[in-house]
Design a protein around this motif. Structure first.
Motif, PDB file in Angstrom:
ATOM      1  N   SER A  13       0.731  -1.150   0.035  1.00 26.38           N
ATOM      2  CA  SER A  13      -0.021   0.042  -0.149  1.00 26.38           C
ATOM      3  C   SER A  13       0.695   1.133  -0.016  1.00 26.38           C
ATOM      4  CB  SER A  13      -1.060   0.104   1.176  1.00 26.38           C
ATOM      5  OG  SER A  13      -1.592   1.367   1.394  1.00 26.38           O
ATOM      6  N   SER A  14       1.831   1.377   0.937  1.00 23.35           N
ATOM      7  CA  SER A  14       2.800   2.625   0.862  1.00 23.35           C
ATOM      8  C   SER A  14       3.311   2.707  -0.500  1.00 23.35           C
ATOM      9  CB  SER A  14       3.896   2.044   1.723  1.00 23.35           C
ATOM     10  OG  SER A  14       4.838   3.126   1.797  1.00 23.35           O
ATOM     11  N   LYS A  39      -0.873   3.804  10.941  1.00 26.02           N
ATOM     12  CA  LYS A  39      -0.109   3.266   9.661  1.00 26.02           C
ATOM     13  C   LYS A  39      -0.427   4.076   8.598  1.00 26.02           C
ATOM     14  CE  LYS A  39       0.616  -1.502  11.205  1.00 26.02           C
ATOM     15  NZ  LYS A  39       0.436  -3.103  10.729  1.00 26.02           N
ATOM     16  N   CYS A  40      -1.611   4.457   8.631  1.00 28.90           N
ATOM     17  CA  CYS A  40      -2.001   5.310   7.186  1.00 28.90           C
ATOM     18  C   CYS A  40      -1.389   6.699   7.408  1.00 28.90           C
ATOM     19  CB  CYS A  40      -3.619   5.522   7.453  1.00 28.90           C
ATOM     20  SG  CYS A  40      -4.454   3.820   6.969  1.00 28.90           S
ATOM     21  N   ASP A  41      -1.410   7.106   8.648  1.00 27.01           N
ATOM     22  CA  ASP A  41      -0.950   8.553   8.888  1.00 27.01           C
ATOM     23  C   ASP A  41       0.626   8.639   8.680  1.00 27.01           C
ATOM     24  OD1 ASP A  41      -3.433   9.557   9.738  1.00 27.01           O
ATOM     25  OD2 ASP A  41      -2.887   9.142  11.719  1.00 27.01           O
ATOM     26  N   ALA A  42       1.328   7.531   9.045  1.00 25.97           N
ATOM     27  CA  ALA A  42       2.868   7.403   8.551  1.00 25.97           C
ATOM     28  C   ALA A  42       2.937   7.532   6.890  1.00 25.97           C
ATOM     29  CB  ALA A  42       3.452   6.282   9.388  1.00 25.97           C
ATOM     30  N   ILE A  43       2.230   6.660   6.192  1.00 25.49           N
ATOM     31  CA  ILE A  43       2.442   6.548   4.930  1.00 25.49           C
ATOM     32  C   ILE A  43       1.860   8.099   4.217  1.00 25.49           C
ATOM     33  CG2 ILE A  43       1.347   5.846   2.760  1.00 25.49           C
ATOM     34  CD1 ILE A  43       1.146   3.050   4.347  1.00 25.49           C
ATOM     35  N   ALA A  44       1.054   8.624   4.852  1.00 23.04           N
ATOM     36  CA  ALA A  44       0.343  10.154   4.490  1.00 23.04           C
ATOM     37  C   ALA A  44       1.822  11.105   4.628  1.00 23.04           C
ATOM     38  CB  ALA A  44      -0.728  10.464   5.180  1.00 23.04           C
ATOM     39  N   SER A  46       4.936  10.377   4.681  1.00 20.52           N
ATOM     40  CA  SER A  46       5.933  10.224   3.975  1.00 20.52           C
ATOM     41  C   SER A  46       5.688  10.684   2.464  1.00 20.52           C
ATOM     42  CB  SER A  46       6.518   8.583   3.764  1.00 20.52           C
ATOM     43  OG  SER A  46       7.296   8.391   3.099  1.00 20.52           O
ATOM     44  N   VAL A  47       4.296  10.372   1.757  1.00 23.14           N
ATOM     45  CA  VAL A  47       4.021  10.709   0.668  1.00 23.14           C
ATOM     46  C   VAL A  47       4.151  12.497   0.683  1.00 23.14           C
ATOM     47  CG1 VAL A  47       2.172  11.225  -0.813  1.00 23.14           C
ATOM     48  CG2 VAL A  47       2.528   9.036   0.362  1.00 23.14           C
TER      49      VAL A  47
END
Length: 403
Positions: A13-14, A39-44, A46-47
């Motif tokens: 997903s990341s 986990k979503c917030d961490a990906i967001a 990084s994006v």
């Protein structure tokens, strides 16, 4: 405008979300949801740091259909991209049906209580998706996914018929851990420990897990032991390439991986039946997955390359007799990490998930019902592989490869 809702927040997903953000002309609004919002917030985060694009995040239990429908109604996506666990495919498909939105995944359904994955459950949704006027695209990862597209590209451009097909998946990376899996440990170990099956003369032939081992010299990696095992694209390829006489799937494993897995099997840690422990039922494999390194944490330490491709033999399209072609991609773990913060096993699945999503939201692939990736035109997908980090090569071999 194309709004997408991605479900799941692991390494695949990341990668997919990073690559979607890098293609803002296609994906104008990206939403990300999983059981663990952090986990979503961490990906967001990084994006945002890498691309400047904002990703909206949510907490969701993908197995709760009413909650999924409510989230879909709120986001109003044109496509739901399922990058969660295979156990969750059917409830997400149910939610898409109720909400009237297209669906995409990378791996077929597998029930929690049985180590068996096949397309029958999802193919059974075809009429309902057709009646709803929406599309479900199955298997838009690497294998399944790119390997299936490779096969259909060869059939379109090189071979009139394909007699034999071997899919070779080599991970030549080193993550420095004593034992770790490069994708979800639970799914990985269930796949590896299941009986091997290959397609031959119109039926599947079953053999013991890891019983057939062959050494193969992979470009950019070197000689590796690969083991014949079952993988879901064999089922769809046998359906959509009906002339196939034999199709096999091979994956490489190092001696240390095999040694650790054998011990874990022998002591019962790969079991999926509940075990009573301190007054609670636990699943040994789920507990093992909880204590193993998370695949998304392996990126910073992983070096080396992956090499995944197909060797196909059949009647040449130009009428020149039988020919053999080898089509493959080589991906560098460190390059994948530098671009997206993830190792190449996640990258090689996440990029095709983005490309399949782009095919659907741009209308390059369209239909009403449930479709496997083999049923659609391979050319635009192959073009995007070259443009977005997974370049491929094809060569004619002097003779069929005999394993």
């Amino acid at each position: 405008m194309s709004t997408v809702l991605v479900i799941g927040a692991g390494g695949v997903s990341s990668v997919a979300v990073h690559k979607m953000a890098m293609n803002a002309g296609i994906f104008t609004d990206i939403h990300l949801a999983s059981r663990t919002k952090a986990k979503c917030d961490a990906i967001a985060a990084s994006v945002k740091e890498r691309t400047g694009v904002d990703v909206k995040t949510y907490e969701i239990d993908a197995e709760e259909v009413p909650a999924m429908v409510k989230l879909i109604d709120k986001v109003q996506p044109s496509l739901v991209v399922n990058l969660a666990l295979p156990y969750q495919d059917l409830p997400i498909m149910d939610a898409c049906l109720e909400a009237g939105v297209d669906y995409l995944d990378t791996a077929n359904y597998e029930p929690k209580d049985q180590a068996k994955f096949e397309y029958s459950w999802q193919w059974a949704y075809h009429d309902r998706f057709k009646e709803a006027g929406i599309m479900a695209l199955l298997g838009s990862g690497f294998d399944p996914g790119v390997t299936s597209v490779f096969t259909m590209w060869l059939k379109k451009h090189k071979l009139k018929t394909i007699r034999t097909l071997d899919i070779l998946d080599c991970n030549g990376g080193d993550h420095g851990q004593a034992f770790a899996t490069n994708f979800n440990p639970e799914i990985n170990i269930r796949e590896v420990t299941a009986p091997a099956r290959h397609w031959e003369n119109g039926e599947f032939v079953e053999t013991p897990a890891m019983a057939k081992k062959v050494q193969f010299d992979f470009e950019a990696v070197g000689p590796k032991n690969m083991y014949m095992m079952y993988h879901e694209e064999l089922e769809s390829l046998a359906k959509f390439v009906p002339e196939l006489e034999r199709a096999r799937f091979w994956m490489t494993f190092g001696d240390e991986y095999i040694k650790h897995l054998t011990v874990l099997q022998n002591v019962g840690m790969t079991g999926i039946e509940p075990v009573r422990f301190q007054g609670k039922d636990i699943i040994p494999l789920q507990f093992l997955a909880a204590v193993l390194p998370k695949p998304e944490t392996l990126g910073p330490t992983t070096t080396g390359k992956t090499n995944i491709g197909c060797i196909a033999t059949g009647e040449a399209l130009d009428g020149s007799g039988e020919k053999t072609f080898y089509i493959k991609n080589i991906c560098d773990h460190e390059d994948a990490f530098a671009e997206t913060g993830n190792q190449a096993v996640s990258y090689t699945t996440g990029v095709p998930a983005m490309i399949g999503s782009a095919m659907v939201v741009q209308g390059l692939w369209k239909g009403q019902g449930v479709f496997n990736i083999e049923e659609l035109d391979p050319d635009p997908f192959m073009d995007m592989l070259n443009a977005h980090g997974l370049p491929w090569t094809v060569e004619e071999l002097a003779a069929p490869v005999d394993f």
